[in-house]
Motif scaffolding. Structure first.
Motif, PDB file in Angstrom:
ATOM      1  N   VAL A   1      25.925  86.086  17.231  1.00  0.00           N
ATOM      2  CA  VAL A   1      26.266  87.205  16.363  1.00  0.00           C
ATOM      3  C   VAL A   1      25.598  86.976  15.012  1.00  0.00           C
ATOM      4  O   VAL A   1      25.443  85.826  14.571  1.00  0.00           O
ATOM      5  CB  VAL A   1      27.801  87.349  16.222  1.00  0.00           C
ATOM      6  CG1 VAL A   1      28.426  86.135  15.562  1.00  0.00           C
ATOM      7  CG2 VAL A   1      28.168  88.631  15.482  1.00  0.00           C
TER       8      VAL A   1
ATOM      9  N   MET B   1      32.894  89.663  18.912  1.00  0.00           N
ATOM     10  CA  MET B   1      32.600  88.630  17.929  1.00  0.00           C
ATOM     11  C   MET B   1      32.722  89.225  16.534  1.00  0.00           C
ATOM     12  O   MET B   1      32.575  90.442  16.355  1.00  0.00           O
ATOM     13  CB  MET B   1      31.194  88.051  18.159  1.00  0.00           C
ATOM     14  CG  MET B   1      31.022  87.437  19.550  1.00  0.00           C
ATOM     15  SD  MET B   1      29.419  86.650  19.826  1.00  0.00           S
ATOM     16  CE  MET B   1      29.703  85.062  19.019  1.00  0.00           C
TER      17      MET B   1
ATOM     18  N   LYS C   1      24.941  91.797  17.682  1.00  0.00           N
ATOM     19  CA  LYS C   1      25.275  90.784  18.700  1.00  0.00           C
ATOM     20  C   LYS C   1      24.154  90.708  19.720  1.00  0.00           C
ATOM     21  O   LYS C   1      23.614  91.732  20.137  1.00  0.00           O
ATOM     22  CB  LYS C   1      26.591  91.166  19.377  1.00  0.00           C
ATOM     23  CG  LYS C   1      27.126  90.186  20.428  1.00  0.00           C
ATOM     24  CD  LYS C   1      28.476  90.669  20.938  1.00  0.00           C
ATOM     25  CE  LYS C   1      29.122  89.661  21.869  1.00  0.00           C
ATOM     26  NZ  LYS C   1      28.648  89.808  23.242  1.00  0.00           N
TER      27      LYS C   1
ATOM     28  N   GLY D   1      27.819  95.294  21.879  1.00  0.00           N
ATOM     29  CA  GLY D   1      27.003  95.399  20.682  1.00  0.00           C
ATOM     30  C   GLY D   1      26.923  96.802  20.121  1.00  0.00           C
ATOM     31  O   GLY D   1      26.327  97.002  19.064  1.00  0.00           O
TER      32      GLY D   1
ATOM     33  N   SER E   1      24.017  89.564  23.262  1.00  0.00           N
ATOM     34  CA  SER E   1      24.875  89.133  24.361  1.00  0.00           C
ATOM     35  C   SER E   1      24.193  88.122  25.266  1.00  0.00           C
ATOM     36  O   SER E   1      24.846  87.272  25.870  1.00  0.00           O
ATOM     37  CB  SER E   1      25.322  90.355  25.171  1.00  0.00           C
ATOM     38  OG  SER E   1      26.136  91.200  24.390  1.00  0.00           O
TER      39      SER E   1
END
Length: 122
Positions: free
Chosen positions: A78, A33, A71, A54, A73
């Motif tokens: 994000v 992301m 991030k 991340g 997950s």
């Protein structure tokens, strides 16, 4: 799948903002992301990216040491913590995502949020 960005606003130079972006469905737990921005009269440019876990991150030189991307997950979300903001950071900020992980230097993303305005006054 839609991405919803939020957290933009008006801030004085030197201030901070935290942008958030959440996906409408679980789709990016194994994907990267990122954040991009487009300033007035400028082309869209890369700001920061985070890999699927991340752990891996990448930043544009202009924001290194001032911005931090992270991030979640579990939530397919994000975040972009922006500190020491400058007037030149004024832009519409877009979050982006892709379903798989590539080299973070690859700025091709499949999904884009609608953008959130950040304005930094001098």
């Amino acid at each position: 799948v839609q991405l919803q960005a939020s957290g933009g606003g008006l801030v004085q130079a030197g201030g901070s903002l935290r942008l958030s972006c959440a996906a409408s469905a679980r789709a990016f737990s194994r994907g990267d992301m990122g954040w991009f921005r487009q300033g007035p009269g400028k082309e869209r440019e890369f700001v920061a990216a985070v890999n699927w876990s991340g752990v891996g991150t990448d930043y544009a030189d202009s924001v290194k040491d001032r911005f931090t991307i992270s991030k979640d997950s579990a939530k397919d979300a994000v975040y972009l913590q922006m500190n020491s903001l400058k007037p030149e950071d004024t832009a519409i900020y877009y979050c982006a995502a892709r379903r798989r992980t590539w080299a973070l230097g690859n700025h091709e993303y499949d999904y884009w949020g609608q953008g959130t305005q950040v304005t930094v006054s001098s």
